[in-house]
Design a protein around this motif. Sequence first.
Motif, PDB file in Angstrom:
ATOM      1  N   ALA A   1      39.652  46.902  -6.515  1.00  0.00           N
ATOM      2  CA  ALA A   1      39.103  47.931  -5.630  1.00  0.00           C
ATOM      3  C   ALA A   1      39.405  47.615  -4.167  1.00  0.00           C
ATOM      4  CB  ALA A   1      37.602  48.061  -5.852  1.00  0.00           C
ATOM      5  N   SER A   2      39.360  46.349  -3.786  1.00  0.00           N
ATOM      6  CA  SER A   2      39.673  45.970  -2.403  1.00  0.00           C
ATOM      7  C   SER A   2      41.135  46.234  -2.078  1.00  0.00           C
ATOM      8  CB  SER A   2      39.335  44.495  -2.184  1.00  0.00           C
ATOM      9  OG  SER A   2      37.961  44.252  -2.421  1.00  0.00           O
ATOM     10  N   ARG A   3      42.032  45.947  -3.033  1.00  0.00           N
ATOM     11  CA  ARG A   3      43.450  46.220  -2.777  1.00  0.00           C
ATOM     12  C   ARG A   3      43.710  47.716  -2.639  1.00  0.00           C
ATOM     13  NH1 ARG A   3      44.164  41.874  -6.532  1.00  0.00           N
ATOM     14  NH2 ARG A   3      44.321  43.356  -8.265  1.00  0.00           N
TER      15      ARG A   3
ATOM     16  N   ARG B   1      44.976  52.308   0.922  1.00  0.00           N
ATOM     17  CA  ARG B   1      44.593  53.608   1.465  1.00  0.00           C
ATOM     18  C   ARG B   1      44.363  53.544   2.977  1.00  0.00           C
ATOM     19  NH1 ARG B   1      40.864  54.257  -1.736  1.00  0.00           N
ATOM     20  NH2 ARG B   1      39.054  53.741  -0.465  1.00  0.00           N
ATOM     21  N   PHE B   2      43.821  52.445   3.455  1.00  0.00           N
ATOM     22  CA  PHE B   2      43.612  52.282   4.890  1.00  0.00           C
ATOM     23  C   PHE B   2      44.942  52.173   5.630  1.00  0.00           C
ATOM     24  CE2 PHE B   2      42.821  49.736   8.688  1.00  0.00           C
ATOM     25  CZ  PHE B   2      41.736  50.396   9.255  1.00  0.00           C
ATOM     26  N   ASP B   3      45.894  51.420   5.056  1.00  0.00           N
ATOM     27  CA  ASP B   3      47.209  51.298   5.697  1.00  0.00           C
ATOM     28  C   ASP B   3      47.940  52.635   5.723  1.00  0.00           C
ATOM     29  OD1 ASP B   3      46.683  48.645   6.067  1.00  0.00           O
ATOM     30  OD2 ASP B   3      47.781  47.984   4.272  1.00  0.00           O
ATOM     31  N   GLU B   4      47.853  53.407   4.652  1.00  0.00           N
ATOM     32  CA  GLU B   4      48.496  54.713   4.637  1.00  0.00           C
ATOM     33  C   GLU B   4      47.884  55.652   5.660  1.00  0.00           C
ATOM     34  OE1 GLU B   4      48.174  56.100   0.675  1.00  0.00           O
ATOM     35  OE2 GLU B   4      49.753  54.776  -0.127  1.00  0.00           O
ATOM     36  N   ARG B   5      46.604  55.556   5.866  1.00  0.00           N
ATOM     37  CA  ARG B   5      45.953  56.451   6.820  1.00  0.00           C
ATOM     38  C   ARG B   5      46.317  56.111   8.254  1.00  0.00           C
ATOM     39  NH1 ARG B   5      39.643  57.266   6.091  1.00  0.00           N
ATOM     40  NH2 ARG B   5      40.500  58.144   4.155  1.00  0.00           N
ATOM     41  N   HIS B   6      46.515  54.821   8.557  1.00  0.00           N
ATOM     42  CA  HIS B   6      46.803  54.386   9.921  1.00  0.00           C
ATOM     43  C   HIS B   6      48.269  54.005  10.120  1.00  0.00           C
ATOM     44  CE1 HIS B   6      42.445  53.894   9.519  1.00  0.00           C
ATOM     45  NE2 HIS B   6      42.387  54.040  10.835  1.00  0.00           N
ATOM     46  N   ALA B   7      49.152  54.402   9.220  1.00  0.00           N
ATOM     47  CA  ALA B   7      50.569  54.091   9.381  1.00  0.00           C
ATOM     48  C   ALA B   7      51.165  54.956  10.489  1.00  0.00           C
ATOM     49  CB  ALA B   7      51.309  54.332   8.069  1.00  0.00           C
ATOM     50  N   PRO B   8      52.182  54.459  11.260  1.00  0.00           N
ATOM     51  CA  PRO B   8      52.819  55.274  12.323  1.00  0.00           C
ATOM     52  C   PRO B   8      53.602  56.435  11.716  1.00  0.00           C
ATOM     53  CG  PRO B   8      53.987  53.189  12.015  1.00  0.00           C
ATOM     54  CD  PRO B   8      52.734  53.095  11.207  1.00  0.00           C
ATOM     55  N   ARG B   9      53.520  57.575  12.363  1.00  0.00           N
ATOM     56  CA  ARG B   9      54.193  58.783  11.893  1.00  0.00           C
ATOM     57  C   ARG B   9      55.215  59.270  12.924  1.00  0.00           C
ATOM     58  NH1 ARG B   9      48.938  62.136   9.531  1.00  0.00           N
ATOM     59  NH2 ARG B   9      48.270  60.524   8.040  1.00  0.00           N
ATOM     60  N   LEU B  10      56.080  60.207  12.513  1.00  0.00           N
ATOM     61  CA  LEU B  10      57.105  60.761  13.386  1.00  0.00           C
ATOM     62  C   LEU B  10      56.467  61.618  14.473  1.00  0.00           C
ATOM     63  CD1 LEU B  10      60.112  61.147  13.977  1.00  0.00           C
ATOM     64  CD2 LEU B  10      60.078  63.140  12.447  1.00  0.00           C
TER      65      LEU B  10
END
Length: 480
Positions: A383-385, A390-399
């Motif tokens: 669950a932690s992974r 999900r946290f990394d995907e939400r705060h990943a840099p976008r175009l």
Amino acid sequence: MTVVEETAPAPLAAPAAAAAGPDAGPPEEPRRIGGPTRSGVLSLCAAASGLCVAVLLFGQLAPFSGALGFAVTAYLCFLLIYAVLTGLEEDVQAVRDRVMTVVLWTAALVLCSGLVLVVGFTAWRGRDALPHANFFTQDMQASGPLDPLTRGGIAHAMLGTLIMITIALAITVPLGLSCAVYLNQIPGRFSRFVRTIVEAMTALPSIVAGLMVYATWILGLGMQKSGLAAAFAISVMMLPIVIRAADVVLRLVPGPLTEAAEALGAPRWRTVWHVVLPTARSGLATAVILGTARGIGETSPVLLTAGFTAALNADPTEGPMLSLPLAVFTFIKSPEPTMIARGFGAAAVLMVLVLVLFVVARVIGGRGPGHQSRRQARRTARASRRTAVRFDERHAPRLSLFDDTPAASAPAGDAPAASAAAVSAAADDTPAASAPVVDAGSAVRTGTRSTESPVTDDRPEDRPDDRPEDTPGENTGETD
């Protein structure tokens, strides 16, 4: 005991010891671990002395008799002599500590011995009936007191007990846990009133519960004796036990846990469901076990509400039904040795059934707060992974739409500051005035990329009013 105070620094301890020479005392020896100790030797001497004193009192000096009196006298003499021997080299506080330690160990030994005696005596007296397979698969419909142990059994009593206790648990567990949560989470006058009623019901005699169900369900509503009526009576006996035990367990949940959940904005019901109950799960399982142990051994309510039968009945809503405690009571009353053996065998089966229910409840309850099994630890790690991904995907840099301009790399909140800096530089006629100024808001609204060079408007009305006026000859090449 000698206390040595060192006044010299630590580095000088070794040279001082070397300079002392052969006149110095022997070096300190490490304490031995294991083997006979002085406390153990004193205990053996005290036990032997107490035994000798009891023998003298019961055999020579006093007209005492009886095995129980001899054991009590020997134990009291042992405590007295042990305290005297310990006081020869210890202070009063140490003597009290040693004596109380012996008393507590004795109490634990007596309790364990009583438990082993009860279980062993029951299994020994039922050894003639337990080896037969028909004892667990047949009922007593076609068997009598004079029949051998190879005929008849307690299958109808085992099935009846399981059905009754299952119905009682289905009624008691939701009501008991809900009432405990109410008493713990919603204090007030009504909560105190409910807690008083629950405490009073804890001491309710079982025959009173059976009479209440018999008067309301059987006489009042006209229903027949059945396993369902017996389950109602058993649930009345189990309910106060579960409520009281669960209330005590819920009080032990740390307050900062609930405060942290409420500080995060969780409502009360979500805090109870996801924080309070999981934290107290092990204790709640113990509360259910205590209630089950109280209800599964009841005899008089079952006799009043379910009656007695020698046949197998799997329908709890119709017909009499037998339980294991009632079967034990009925078999033991018979003078026949075979029926007595069946009674002790049924008692042994009842103890095994309670043990199985206890193990199941402990497995469901899990470990205490803060202690996870390997399976729970693996589940928590997975669950932690998932949460980290999900946290990394939400705060990943976008175009971004403004990758080609310097202002695009700045956050949206810094766009007004950048525009203000450019305007200020243009007003001061500094080189920063030539920096491109991009209207981020208009570019975002139009959905186009701003790649054009900055546009300079030379209209006189758009220039600041405080600009110095043109002097004659300026910009015409004339000089003074």
